[in-house]
Scaffold this motif. Structure first.
Motif, PDB file in Angstrom:
ATOM      1  N   GLY A   1       0.785  -1.226   0.000  1.00  0.00           N
ATOM      2  CA  GLY A   1       0.000   0.000   0.000  1.00  0.00           C
ATOM      3  C   GLY A   1       0.814   1.271   0.000  1.00  0.00           C
ATOM      4  O   GLY A   1       0.249   2.365   0.033  1.00  0.00           O
ATOM      5  N   LEU A   2       2.164   1.142   0.012  1.00  0.00           N
ATOM      6  CA  LEU A   2       3.019   2.326   0.035  1.00  0.00           C
ATOM      7  C   LEU A   2       3.898   2.347  -1.209  1.00  0.00           C
ATOM      8  O   LEU A   2       4.081   1.324  -1.878  1.00  0.00           O
ATOM      9  CB  LEU A   2       3.883   2.337   1.293  1.00  0.00           C
ATOM     10  N   SER A   3       4.477   3.493  -1.487  1.00  0.00           N
ATOM     11  CA  SER A   3       5.375   3.620  -2.633  1.00  0.00           C
ATOM     12  C   SER A   3       6.505   4.564  -2.265  1.00  0.00           C
ATOM     13  O   SER A   3       6.441   5.308  -1.280  1.00  0.00           O
ATOM     14  CB  SER A   3       4.619   4.139  -3.855  1.00  0.00           C
ATOM     15  N   GLY A   4       7.571   4.539  -3.058  1.00  0.00           N
ATOM     16  CA  GLY A   4       8.700   5.415  -2.812  1.00  0.00           C
ATOM     17  C   GLY A   4       9.559   4.926  -1.662  1.00  0.00           C
ATOM     18  O   GLY A   4       9.543   3.759  -1.283  1.00  0.00           O
ATOM     19  N   ASP A   5      10.311   5.870  -1.083  1.00  0.00           N
ATOM     20  CA  ASP A   5      11.211   5.507   0.014  1.00  0.00           C
ATOM     21  C   ASP A   5      10.456   4.993   1.238  1.00  0.00           C
ATOM     22  O   ASP A   5      10.971   4.174   2.001  1.00  0.00           O
ATOM     23  CB  ASP A   5      12.065   6.718   0.408  1.00  0.00           C
ATOM     24  N   ALA A   6       9.239   5.477   1.437  1.00  0.00           N
ATOM     25  CA  ALA A   6       8.459   5.051   2.603  1.00  0.00           C
ATOM     26  C   ALA A   6       8.054   3.586   2.519  1.00  0.00           C
ATOM     27  O   ALA A   6       7.702   2.976   3.526  1.00  0.00           O
ATOM     28  CB  ALA A   6       7.204   5.918   2.732  1.00  0.00           C
ATOM     29  N   ALA A   7       8.090   3.004   1.316  1.00  0.00           N
ATOM     30  CA  ALA A   7       7.675   1.615   1.148  1.00  0.00           C
ATOM     31  C   ALA A   7       8.772   0.642   1.538  1.00  0.00           C
ATOM     32  O   ALA A   7       8.507  -0.546   1.745  1.00  0.00           O
ATOM     33  CB  ALA A   7       7.249   1.365  -0.297  1.00  0.00           C
ATOM     34  N   ALA A   8      10.017   1.094   1.617  1.00  0.00           N
ATOM     35  CA  ALA A   8      11.141   0.212   1.943  1.00  0.00           C
ATOM     36  C   ALA A   8      11.130  -0.118   3.433  1.00  0.00           C
ATOM     37  O   ALA A   8      11.168   0.778   4.281  1.00  0.00           O
ATOM     38  CB  ALA A   8      12.453   0.867   1.547  1.00  0.00           C
ATOM     39  N   VAL A   9      11.065  -1.401   3.726  1.00  0.00           N
ATOM     40  CA  VAL A   9      11.023  -1.855   5.112  1.00  0.00           C
ATOM     41  C   VAL A   9      12.100  -2.915   5.304  1.00  0.00           C
ATOM     42  O   VAL A   9      12.267  -3.807   4.465  1.00  0.00           O
ATOM     43  CB  VAL A   9       9.639  -2.449   5.463  1.00  0.00           C
ATOM     44  N   LYS A  10      12.825  -2.818   6.402  1.00  0.00           N
ATOM     45  CA  LYS A  10      13.841  -3.816   6.723  1.00  0.00           C
ATOM     46  C   LYS A  10      13.318  -4.748   7.812  1.00  0.00           C
ATOM     47  O   LYS A  10      12.886  -4.297   8.874  1.00  0.00           O
ATOM     48  CB  LYS A  10      15.132  -3.143   7.179  1.00  0.00           C
ATOM     49  N   LEU A  11      13.370  -6.044   7.518  1.00  0.00           N
ATOM     50  CA  LEU A  11      12.936  -7.051   8.481  1.00  0.00           C
ATOM     51  C   LEU A  11      14.141  -7.832   8.996  1.00  0.00           C
ATOM     52  O   LEU A  11      15.002  -8.227   8.202  1.00  0.00           O
ATOM     53  CB  LEU A  11      11.956  -8.035   7.828  1.00  0.00           C
ATOM     54  N   PRO A  12      14.254  -8.022  10.304  1.00  0.00           N
ATOM     55  CA  PRO A  12      15.371  -8.806  10.833  1.00  0.00           C
ATOM     56  C   PRO A  12      15.265 -10.272  10.400  1.00  0.00           C
ATOM     57  O   PRO A  12      14.186 -10.865  10.410  1.00  0.00           O
ATOM     58  CB  PRO A  12      15.217  -8.665  12.355  1.00  0.00           C
ATOM     59  N   LYS A  13      16.385 -10.847   9.998  1.00  0.00           N
ATOM     60  CA  LYS A  13      16.429 -12.236   9.538  1.00  0.00           C
ATOM     61  C   LYS A  13      17.110 -13.095  10.598  1.00  0.00           C
ATOM     62  O   LYS A  13      18.150 -12.722  11.144  1.00  0.00           O
ATOM     63  CB  LYS A  13      17.199 -12.316   8.224  1.00  0.00           C
ATOM     64  N   TYR A  14      16.505 -14.258  10.902  1.00  0.00           N
ATOM     65  CA  TYR A  14      17.051 -15.162  11.900  1.00  0.00           C
ATOM     66  C   TYR A  14      17.209 -16.558  11.311  1.00  0.00           C
ATOM     67  O   TYR A  14      16.332 -17.057  10.603  1.00  0.00           O
ATOM     68  CB  TYR A  14      16.137 -15.248  13.131  1.00  0.00           C
ATOM     69  N   THR A  15      18.329 -17.197  11.620  1.00  0.00           N
ATOM     70  CA  THR A  15      18.559 -18.585  11.246  1.00  0.00           C
ATOM     71  C   THR A  15      18.575 -19.429  12.523  1.00  0.00           C
ATOM     72  O   THR A  15      19.141 -19.027  13.542  1.00  0.00           O
ATOM     73  CB  THR A  15      19.897 -18.745  10.508  1.00  0.00           C
ATOM     74  N   PHE A  16      17.960 -20.598  12.441  1.00  0.00           N
ATOM     75  CA  PHE A  16      17.816 -21.450  13.624  1.00  0.00           C
ATOM     76  C   PHE A  16      18.683 -22.703  13.499  1.00  0.00           C
ATOM     77  O   PHE A  16      18.688 -23.374  12.467  1.00  0.00           O
ATOM     78  CB  PHE A  16      16.358 -21.858  13.804  1.00  0.00           C
ATOM     79  N   GLU A  17      19.409 -22.983  14.588  1.00  0.00           N
ATOM     80  CA  GLU A  17      20.132 -24.246  14.708  1.00  0.00           C
ATOM     81  C   GLU A  17      19.394 -25.095  15.732  1.00  0.00           C
ATOM     82  O   GLU A  17      19.177 -24.661  16.864  1.00  0.00           O
ATOM     83  CB  GLU A  17      21.572 -24.002  15.156  1.00  0.00           C
ATOM     84  N   VAL A  18      19.013 -26.306  15.324  1.00  0.00           N
ATOM     85  CA  VAL A  18      18.177 -27.161  16.169  1.00  0.00           C
ATOM     86  C   VAL A  18      18.840 -28.528  16.311  1.00  0.00           C
ATOM     87  O   VAL A  18      19.239 -29.139  15.310  1.00  0.00           O
ATOM     88  CB  VAL A  18      16.763 -27.324  15.588  1.00  0.00           C
TER      89      VAL A  18
END
Length: 202
Positions: free
Chosen positions: A178-195
């Protein structure tokens, strides 16, 4: 359920024994109790034997059905072992993402991830294993980046200890809907799991 099944098998054995009693012995016992009672015809003994045998067969069939039903409701040690091994392999190396606000709700080791472990074990249970009854309880206090889970299942005598370690692997950039331009860029934290998992208590 097991107690009822055993009772039905014992009852079936008693009914077969009753069907095997000779007519002369029954007549002799009856005469000693009530000498004036009329004699019982052989046809009555034949009918009684047929009824007793049919009842015994019905009890045996119901007993085996009860055992089959119990098998589908309870986990065996072998089923749980196989399911835990499959779930561990599937979860090890798994990647999850937090949210842009940094609350990490999608990677919550104390709540959401425990349910994910349970669901993964059920999924790897196989055709004969129940689709429920697995519990992944956090042992001690779940830390920000690691947790231990005590894995049990209804009917199984075994328990397993699963160790989960979460590593922050930077961020992934995505576009907010629903957003455009610079406001549309979102950074999500990435996690890797060791089990990893071992048999026994944690």
């Amino acid at each position: 359920m097991t107690g009822l099944t055993i009772f039905m098998f014992v009852l079936s054995a008693l009914l077969i024994l009753m069907a095997c009693i000779k007519a002369d012995r029954v007549r002799s016992w009856r005469e000693s109790v009530n000498p004036s009672a009329p004699d019982i015809p052989d046809a009555a003994f034949t009918v009684a034997r047929i009824v007793l045998v049919v009842m015994a067969v019905v009890n045996v069939v119901l007993g085996f059905r009860g055992l089959a039903a119990q098998d589908t409701m309870d986990w065996s040690d072998e089923e749980l072992t196989s399911a835990v091994e499959g779930a561990t392999e599937a979860l090890d190396g798994d990647v999850m993402y937090g949210d842009s606000l940094g609350t990490d709700s999608q990677a919550d080791l104390d709540g959401d991830y425990a349910r994910k472990v349970e669901d993964e074990i059920v999924e790897h249970g196989g055709g004969d294993a129940p689709g429920f009854g697995v519990d992944a309880a956090v042992v001690g206090r779940a830390m920000t980046d690691r947790a231990r889970y005590r894995i049990t299942a209804s009917g199984a005598g075994k328990a397993f200890c699963m160790h989960v370690e979460r590593t922050h692997d930077g961020y992934i950039e995505t576009v907010a809907p629903g957003l455009s331009g610079d406001a549309a860029a979102v950074k999500l934290p990435k996690y890797t799991f060791e089990v990893s998992t071992r048999a026994g208590e944690c």
